[in-house]
Scaffold this motif. Structure first.
Motif, PDB file in Angstrom:
ATOM      1  N   ASP A 144      41.843  22.426  16.707  1.00  0.00           N
ATOM      2  CA  ASP A 144      40.714  22.718  15.457  1.00  0.00           C
ATOM      3  C   ASP A 144      40.564  21.219  14.954  1.00  0.00           C
ATOM      4  O   ASP A 144      41.294  19.849  15.097  1.00  0.00           O
ATOM      5  N   ASP A 146      39.462  19.763  12.569  1.00  0.00           N
ATOM      6  CA  ASP A 146      40.090  19.006  11.631  1.00  0.00           C
ATOM      7  C   ASP A 146      40.726  17.479  11.729  1.00  0.00           C
ATOM      8  O   ASP A 146      40.970  16.724  10.610  1.00  0.00           O
ATOM      9  N   SER A 147      41.506  17.966  12.812  1.00  0.00           N
ATOM     10  CA  SER A 147      42.550  17.651  13.082  1.00  0.00           C
ATOM     11  C   SER A 147      42.133  15.905  14.015  1.00  0.00           C
ATOM     12  O   SER A 147      43.197  15.504  13.757  1.00  0.00           O
ATOM     13  N   HIS A 173      37.344  25.453  13.788  1.00  0.00           N
ATOM     14  CA  HIS A 173      38.596  25.493  13.021  1.00  0.00           C
ATOM     15  C   HIS A 173      39.289  27.164  13.639  1.00  0.00           C
ATOM     16  O   HIS A 173      40.369  27.445  12.653  1.00  0.00           O
ATOM     17  N   PRO A 175      42.069  27.728  15.321  1.00  0.00           N
ATOM     18  CA  PRO A 175      43.082  27.807  15.685  1.00  0.00           C
ATOM     19  C   PRO A 175      43.931  28.339  13.744  1.00  0.00           C
ATOM     20  O   PRO A 175      44.426  29.253  13.534  1.00  0.00           O
ATOM     21  N   ARG A 176      43.362  27.810  12.711  1.00  0.00           N
ATOM     22  CA  ARG A 176      44.366  28.434  11.031  1.00  0.00           C
ATOM     23  C   ARG A 176      43.825  30.011  11.039  1.00  0.00           C
ATOM     24  O   ARG A 176      44.590  30.326  10.315  1.00  0.00           O
ATOM     25  N   THR A 177      43.340  30.582  12.093  1.00  0.00           N
ATOM     26  CA  THR A 177      42.692  32.360  11.498  1.00  0.00           C
ATOM     27  C   THR A 177      43.511  33.416  12.867  1.00  0.00           C
ATOM     28  O   THR A 177      43.244  34.579  13.300  1.00  0.00           O
ATOM     29  N   TYR A 251      46.332  23.698  18.989  1.00  0.00           N
ATOM     30  CA  TYR A 251      47.469  24.591  18.724  1.00  0.00           C
ATOM     31  C   TYR A 251      47.428  25.403  19.717  1.00  0.00           C
ATOM     32  O   TYR A 251      46.429  25.946  19.830  1.00  0.00           O
TER      33      TYR A 251
END
Ligand SMILES: C[S@@+](CC[C@H](N)C(=O)[O-])C[C@H]1O[C@@H](n2cnc3c(N)ncnc32)[C@H](O)[C@@H]1O
Length: 259
Positions: A144, A146-147, A173, A175-177, A251
């Protein structure tokens, strides 16, 4: 999106030989809990480093199959040799959205740093699920962006560079989904975890030291960034010396096809 031609394939190989990514592969192989004789699929196998290391883990009675859409990556992977006593490794040109394999033939399937480049992630995960035997393991690893924590003095310029770099992926992004997407595809997801990549002090032979020229080549001419802007961004990072600081999270999701 980033094209994996011969030059970028070589840059990926160089950065994947740095200690951070060597350790990432070690963690991936440990989490997969590979056994002698197992058959493993490496989706988006890229330079083939993970494929040949997994071949060592499953031994001569096992089998590793790599797939990729980039001919440059497949050529590089085909030249790689595994450790003594490794399983045979074969590479095929195929997209993850339509895998050229029958149902339920693999014990484990892995896609590291691949699905973030894929337009139809749901189709890709359905294909991973289809080719796994009941009880088979899937491991998906993505970044991700943003990390990222990247120390600099010119923060607005860094933000412009990273915004342009986000365009090298379909989903920076993802990983968040991924938990929801894996469950939707029929997988049971185990506890996810992160692998942080940390470089403190500038050195060219590190993950981020190798990433700088890759980003520079990609973002020049994007988002209004001129060659002079990008050269100045590169020089600033290199000149930080011992004050250089970079970190970024991978992730990791281990999932199982219900057996
Ligand atoms: C960043 S590299 C990762 C390589 C490898 N998985 C590793 O971790 O060492 C991404 C790879 O995914 C491949 N790729 C991108 N989209 C793909 C797709 N739809 N199907 C199969 N491979 C794909 C690229 O060609 C590239 O080799």
């Amino acid at each position: 999106m980033l094209e994996f031609d011969e030059a970028s394939a070589r840059r990926v190989e160089t950065s994947y030989l740095t200690p951070n990514v060597v350790d990432q592969r070690r963690q991936v192989i440990a989490a997969l809990d590979l056994h002698p004789g197992e058959s493993v699929l490496d989706i988006g196998s890229g330079p083939g480093l993970l494929s040949v290391e997994m071949a060592g883990a499953v031994g001569p009675a096992g089998r590793v199959t790599g797939t990729d859409i980039s001919q440059s990556m497949l050529d590089m992977a085909a030249r790689r040799t595994g450790p003594a006593g490794a399983a045979p490794v074969t590479f095929h040109r195929a997209g993850v959205e339509a895998l050229p394999f029958p149902d339920a033939v693999f014990d484990a399937a892995v896609a590291t740093q691949v699905l973030e480049y894929v337009g139809d992630v749901a189709a890709a995960l359905r294909e991973m699920h289809r080719v796994l035997r009941p009880g088979g393991r899937a491991l998906v690893l993505d970044t991700d962006w943003d990390s990222i924590v990247w120390h600099c003095h010119d923060v607005p310029r860094m933000q412009r560079v990273l915004a342009a770099w986000d365009e090298h992926l379909v989903d920076p992004h993802l990983p968040r989904t991924l938990v929801g997407a894996l469950e939707q595809a029929g997988f049971q997801v185990e506890q996810p975890w992160i692998i942080p990549l940390l470089n403190v002090g500038y050195a060219e032979a590190t993950y981020s030291g190798g990433l700088i020229p890759t980003i520079a080549a990609y973002v020049t001419g994007r988002g209004g960034l001129t060659a002079e802007d990008v050269d100045a961004w590169t020089a600033e990072l290199r000149d930080l010396g011992s004050a250089y600081f970079f970190s970024l999270n991978r992730y990791v999701f281990l999932a199982r096809k219900p057996g």
